[in-house]
Design a protein around this motif. Structure first.
Motif, short mmCIF file in Angstrom:
data_model
loop_
_atom_site.label_atom_id
_atom_site.label_comp_id
_atom_site.label_asym_id
_atom_site.label_seq_id
_atom_site.Cartn_x
_atom_site.Cartn_y
_atom_site.Cartn_z
N ARG A 27 16.78 21.02 31.84
CA ARG A 27 15.70 21.91 32.27
C ARG A 27 15.25 22.63 31.02
O ARG A 27 16.07 23.24 30.32
CB ARG A 27 16.20 22.91 33.31
CG ARG A 27 15.12 23.86 33.75
CD ARG A 27 15.64 24.76 34.86
NE ARG A 27 14.56 25.63 35.26
CZ ARG A 27 14.59 26.95 35.12
NH1 ARG A 27 15.65 27.53 34.59
NH2 ARG A 27 13.58 27.67 35.51
N ILE A 28 13.96 22.53 30.69
CA ILE A 28 13.48 23.12 29.46
C ILE A 28 12.33 24.09 29.73
O ILE A 28 11.62 23.96 30.72
CB ILE A 28 13.03 22.06 28.42
CG1 ILE A 28 11.83 21.26 28.93
CG2 ILE A 28 14.18 21.14 28.08
CD1 ILE A 28 11.26 20.31 27.89
N ALA A 29 12.20 25.06 28.87
CA ALA A 29 11.07 25.99 28.89
C ALA A 29 10.47 25.95 27.49
O ALA A 29 11.18 26.12 26.50
CB ALA A 29 11.52 27.40 29.24
N ILE A 30 9.18 25.72 27.43
CA ILE A 30 8.49 25.59 26.15
C ILE A 30 7.50 26.73 26.01
O ILE A 30 6.70 26.97 26.92
CB ILE A 30 7.75 24.23 26.07
CG1 ILE A 30 8.75 23.09 26.27
CG2 ILE A 30 7.02 24.10 24.74
CD1 ILE A 30 8.10 21.74 26.47
N TYR A 49 9.33 16.31 34.57
CA TYR A 49 8.75 16.88 35.78
C TYR A 49 8.33 18.30 35.42
O TYR A 49 9.17 19.13 35.06
CB TYR A 49 9.77 16.90 36.93
CG TYR A 49 9.17 17.43 38.21
CD1 TYR A 49 8.46 16.57 39.05
CD2 TYR A 49 9.28 18.76 38.56
CE1 TYR A 49 7.89 17.04 40.22
CE2 TYR A 49 8.70 19.24 39.72
CZ TYR A 49 8.01 18.38 40.54
OH TYR A 49 7.43 18.85 41.69
N VAL A 50 7.05 18.57 35.48
CA VAL A 50 6.51 19.86 35.06
C VAL A 50 6.42 20.77 36.28
O VAL A 50 5.80 20.41 37.28
CB VAL A 50 5.12 19.67 34.41
CG1 VAL A 50 4.54 21.01 33.99
CG2 VAL A 50 5.21 18.73 33.22
N ALA A 54 1.38 22.96 31.61
CA ALA A 54 1.09 21.57 31.26
C ALA A 54 1.94 21.16 30.08
O ALA A 54 2.35 21.99 29.27
CB ALA A 54 -0.39 21.40 30.94
N LEU A 55 2.22 19.87 29.95
CA LEU A 55 3.01 19.32 28.87
C LEU A 55 2.27 18.12 28.31
O LEU A 55 1.89 17.22 29.07
CB LEU A 55 4.39 18.90 29.37
CG LEU A 55 5.30 18.18 28.40
CD1 LEU A 55 5.73 19.13 27.28
CD2 LEU A 55 6.53 17.65 29.13
N ILE A 56 2.03 18.09 27.02
CA ILE A 56 1.42 16.93 26.37
C ILE A 56 2.55 16.11 25.76
O ILE A 56 3.31 16.60 24.93
CB ILE A 56 0.41 17.34 25.29
CG1 ILE A 56 -0.72 18.16 25.90
CG2 ILE A 56 -0.15 16.10 24.58
CD1 ILE A 56 -1.65 18.78 24.87
N VAL A 57 2.66 14.87 26.18
CA VAL A 57 3.68 13.95 25.67
C VAL A 57 2.96 12.94 24.78
O VAL A 57 2.05 12.25 25.22
CB VAL A 57 4.41 13.22 26.82
CG1 VAL A 57 5.43 12.26 26.26
CG2 VAL A 57 5.04 14.22 27.77
N THR A 71 -1.20 14.01 29.25
CA THR A 71 -1.03 15.40 29.66
C THR A 71 -0.47 15.43 31.08
O THR A 71 -1.04 14.85 31.99
CB THR A 71 -2.37 16.16 29.62
OG1 THR A 71 -2.87 16.13 28.28
CG2 THR A 71 -2.20 17.61 30.06
N LEU A 72 0.67 16.08 31.23
CA LEU A 72 1.32 16.21 32.54
C LEU A 72 1.12 17.64 33.02
O LEU A 72 1.27 18.59 32.26
CB LEU A 72 2.82 15.92 32.42
CG LEU A 72 3.19 14.56 31.83
CD1 LEU A 72 4.69 14.46 31.64
CD2 LEU A 72 2.69 13.43 32.69
#
Length: 75
Positions: A27-30, A49-50, A54-57, A71-72
Motif C-alpha cells: 500500500r503506497i502513498a505518493i 489499484y488507485v 491519479a497515478l501515471i505509470v 493514467t490510472l
C-alpha cells in the motif's frame, strides 16, 4: 513469506504486506508530483489499484522502444 513493514521514500511511503519472489503487495502513498526511479523486474509484474487521485505509470515495453504512459484514476 509474510513481511509487514513500512518504508519512507522520497516520493511518499509504502507499507509492504506480502513479499515473495513472484509477488509484492504494498500500500503506497505518493506525494503530488512524486516519482520513483525507473526499474524492471524479471519475474514480477506490477499491478496498481488507485484509491484516490491519479497515478501515471510509464512503461518501456522493450529496450529502445517508445515509452508508453497510462493514467490510472481512483476506482
Amino acid at each position: 513469506m509474510l513481511r509487514m513493514y513500512s518504508e519512507h521514500k522520497a516520493w511518499g511511503w509504502c507499507d509492504t504486506h506480502v513479499e515473495t519472489p513472484a509477488l509484492l503487495l504494498q500500500r503506497i502513498a505518493i506525494v503530488a508530483g512524486g516519482s520513483c526511479s525507473r526499474h524492471a523486474h524479471r519475474y514480477r509484474w506490477n499491478r496498481f489499484y488507485v484509491t484516490s487521485g491519479a497515478l501515471i505509470v510509464e512503461m518501456w515495453p522493450a529496450l529502445y522502444l517508445a515509452r508508453v504512459a497510462v493514467t490510472l484514476r481512483a476506482g
